[in-house]
Scaffold this motif. Structure first.
Motif, PDB file in Angstrom:
ATOM      1  N   TYR A 134       2.023   6.702  -7.044  1.00  0.00           N
ATOM      2  CA  TYR A 134       0.985   7.486  -7.720  1.00  0.00           C
ATOM      3  C   TYR A 134       0.646   8.798  -7.020  1.00  0.00           C
ATOM      4  O   TYR A 134      -0.096   9.614  -7.569  1.00  0.00           O
ATOM      5  CB  TYR A 134      -0.279   6.637  -7.888  1.00  0.00           C
ATOM      6  N   CYS A 135       1.181   9.012  -5.809  1.00  0.00           N
ATOM      7  CA  CYS A 135       0.923  10.253  -5.058  1.00  0.00           C
ATOM      8  C   CYS A 135      -0.570  10.539  -4.971  1.00  0.00           C
ATOM      9  O   CYS A 135      -1.001  11.698  -5.045  1.00  0.00           O
ATOM     10  CB  CYS A 135       1.652  11.432  -5.701  1.00  0.00           C
ATOM     11  N   ASN A 136      -1.350   9.503  -4.833  1.00  0.00           N
ATOM     12  CA  ASN A 136      -2.801   9.632  -4.755  1.00  0.00           C
ATOM     13  C   ASN A 136      -3.289   8.650  -3.698  1.00  0.00           C
ATOM     14  O   ASN A 136      -3.116   7.439  -3.841  1.00  0.00           O
ATOM     15  CB  ASN A 136      -3.440   9.314  -6.114  1.00  0.00           C
ATOM     16  N   LEU A 137      -3.894   9.159  -2.621  1.00  0.00           N
ATOM     17  CA  LEU A 137      -4.288   8.285  -1.515  1.00  0.00           C
ATOM     18  C   LEU A 137      -5.350   7.279  -1.920  1.00  0.00           C
ATOM     19  O   LEU A 137      -5.499   6.233  -1.285  1.00  0.00           O
ATOM     20  CB  LEU A 137      -4.780   9.127  -0.337  1.00  0.00           C
ATOM     21  N   TRP A 138      -6.095   7.583  -2.981  1.00  0.00           N
ATOM     22  CA  TRP A 138      -7.118   6.634  -3.416  1.00  0.00           C
ATOM     23  C   TRP A 138      -6.515   5.333  -3.940  1.00  0.00           C
ATOM     24  O   TRP A 138      -7.178   4.295  -3.957  1.00  0.00           O
ATOM     25  CB  TRP A 138      -8.014   7.263  -4.481  1.00  0.00           C
ATOM     26  N   SER A 139      -5.243   5.359  -4.359  1.00  0.00           N
ATOM     27  CA  SER A 139      -4.608   4.121  -4.837  1.00  0.00           C
ATOM     28  C   SER A 139      -4.492   3.084  -3.719  1.00  0.00           C
ATOM     29  O   SER A 139      -4.979   1.951  -3.872  1.00  0.00           O
ATOM     30  CB  SER A 139      -3.232   4.430  -5.432  1.00  0.00           C
ATOM     31  N   PRO A 140      -3.870   3.413  -2.566  1.00  0.00           N
ATOM     32  CA  PRO A 140      -3.841   2.418  -1.488  1.00  0.00           C
ATOM     33  C   PRO A 140      -5.211   2.163  -0.885  1.00  0.00           C
ATOM     34  O   PRO A 140      -5.483   1.046  -0.422  1.00  0.00           O
ATOM     35  CB  PRO A 140      -2.882   3.032  -0.461  1.00  0.00           C
ATOM     36  N   ILE A 141      -6.093   3.157  -0.887  1.00  0.00           N
ATOM     37  CA  ILE A 141      -7.443   2.922  -0.369  1.00  0.00           C
ATOM     38  C   ILE A 141      -8.141   1.869  -1.206  1.00  0.00           C
ATOM     39  O   ILE A 141      -8.771   0.934  -0.676  1.00  0.00           O
ATOM     40  CB  ILE A 141      -8.266   4.230  -0.357  1.00  0.00           C
ATOM     41  N   LEU A 142      -8.051   1.992  -2.538  1.00  0.00           N
ATOM     42  CA  LEU A 142      -8.695   1.022  -3.424  1.00  0.00           C
ATOM     43  C   LEU A 142      -8.090  -0.368  -3.239  1.00  0.00           C
ATOM     44  O   LEU A 142      -8.826  -1.367  -3.148  1.00  0.00           O
ATOM     45  CB  LEU A 142      -8.557   1.472  -4.877  1.00  0.00           C
ATOM     46  N   TYR A 155       0.826  -1.210   0.000  1.00  0.00           N
ATOM     47  CA  TYR A 155       0.000   0.000   0.000  1.00  0.00           C
ATOM     48  C   TYR A 155       0.861   1.261   0.000  1.00  0.00           C
ATOM     49  O   TYR A 155       0.528   2.255  -0.661  1.00  0.00           O
ATOM     50  CB  TYR A 155      -0.937   0.007   1.204  1.00  0.00           C
ATOM     51  N   SER A 156       1.969   1.231   0.739  1.00  0.00           N
ATOM     52  CA  SER A 156       2.854   2.402   0.795  1.00  0.00           C
ATOM     53  C   SER A 156       3.502   2.666  -0.564  1.00  0.00           C
ATOM     54  O   SER A 156       3.627   3.821  -0.989  1.00  0.00           O
ATOM     55  CB  SER A 156       3.931   2.203   1.866  1.00  0.00           C
ATOM     56  N   LEU A 157       3.929   1.603  -1.235  1.00  0.00           N
ATOM     57  CA  LEU A 157       4.536   1.778  -2.549  1.00  0.00           C
ATOM     58  C   LEU A 157       3.537   2.343  -3.554  1.00  0.00           C
ATOM     59  O   LEU A 157       3.892   3.172  -4.405  1.00  0.00           O
ATOM     60  CB  LEU A 157       5.098   0.443  -3.053  1.00  0.00           C
ATOM     61  N   LEU A 158       2.294   1.908  -3.463  1.00  0.00           N
ATOM     62  CA  LEU A 158       1.263   2.479  -4.338  1.00  0.00           C
ATOM     63  C   LEU A 158       1.116   3.977  -4.090  1.00  0.00           C
ATOM     64  O   LEU A 158       1.042   4.772  -5.033  1.00  0.00           O
ATOM     65  CB  LEU A 158      -0.091   1.798  -4.078  1.00  0.00           C
ATOM     66  N   TYR A 159       1.057   4.352  -2.825  1.00  0.00           N
ATOM     67  CA  TYR A 159       0.904   5.765  -2.464  1.00  0.00           C
ATOM     68  C   TYR A 159       2.090   6.585  -2.960  1.00  0.00           C
ATOM     69  O   TYR A 159       1.923   7.679  -3.519  1.00  0.00           O
ATOM     70  CB  TYR A 159       0.779   5.871  -0.948  1.00  0.00           C
TER      71      TYR A 159
END
Length: 249
Positions: free
Chosen positions: A219-227, A212-216
């Protein structure tokens, strides 16, 4: 990682006033929903120790989700990263189709690893799980609330705390000025380890935290790790009900 936005920079702690509080309002509105979630866990443990029945304790989860969801709704307009992250513009921080597909794929991979990383030494404590059965029959209202809470409320609450707040706050007290991609190795490691040990399945939690941290950061978008988090939790809930593996809840 990603393009850098001039709005972000890693501020120096020395630049803050000497009498500045440890947590500002932006920090508190990300801390409070998480703190409320933890408070219900403590309350449940206390009630169990004093002899409250499991049939009664299962209703603590709907109460917990209602309180946490209420706090998120109360502060929603102040979560800039959530509002901005849904704007499909030319910004490099938009939630692109590639980011969505990556998040879904990561969520599925984390689910598979979560189930596999459950050997004895990978577990802290004795997880009681969440058993929604009454007299042997599944209470589908409880199941629906559990899956909805785990997939829709928990990911938002946890990612606001762990990724949006803590990972960047470790880098600098003025965490909102820190680009996710520039949080640094120290922030990454501390957040991932703490996130892992928040869960009984500590190793699976660490793996999930890394993903999840790597996704954030990518992509610098919190919705990426949320999804991704929502996909993991939602599918895990379906698997738990299908297999009766209640300890994973």
């Amino acid at each position: 990682m990603t393009e850098h936005d001039d709005r972000y920079a890693v501020p120096s702690a020395a630049a803050l006033p000497a009498d500045a509080p440890m947590f500002n309002r932006a920090a508190w509105i990300r801390i409070l929903p998480f703190a409320a979630y933890l408070a219900f866990i403590v309350i449940g443990d206390v009630l169990e120790r004093i002899g409250m029945s499991q049939d009664a304790l299962v209703w603590l989860y709907p109460a917990k989700i209602a309180v946490v969801g209420g706090l998120l709704a109360l502060f929603w307009r102040n979560y800039e990263e959530l509002r901005e992250g849904l704007r499909f513009s030319s910004s490099p921080f938009r939630l692109t189709p590639a980011a969505i597909l990556a998040a879904i794929a990561v969520g599925v991979v984390v689910l598979v690893l979560w189930i596999q990383l459950s050997s004895g030494w990978m577990v802290v404590g004795s997880p009681a799980g969440y058993d929604p059965r009454t007299d042997g029959s599944i209470d589908w209202l409880l199941v629906t609330i559990r899956i909805a809470g785990a997939a829709l409320v928990v990911p938002v609450m946890e990612e606001l705390f762990w990724r949006s707040f803590l990972m960047r706050w470790i880098a600098a007290p003025d965490f909102q000025a820190v680009a996710p991609s520039r949080a640094g190795l120290k922030s990454f490691v501390i957040t991932v380890v703490l996130f892992g040990f928040e869960h009984n399945l500590w190793l699976a939690g660490i793996v999930a935290g890394v993903a999840y941290s790597l996704l954030y950061m990518r992509y610098c978008n919190l919705w990426s790790p949320i999804l991704a988090h929502a996909v993991t939790n939602g599918l895990l809930g379906l698997w738990v009900v299908r297999t009766g593996s209640w300890s994973f809840w």
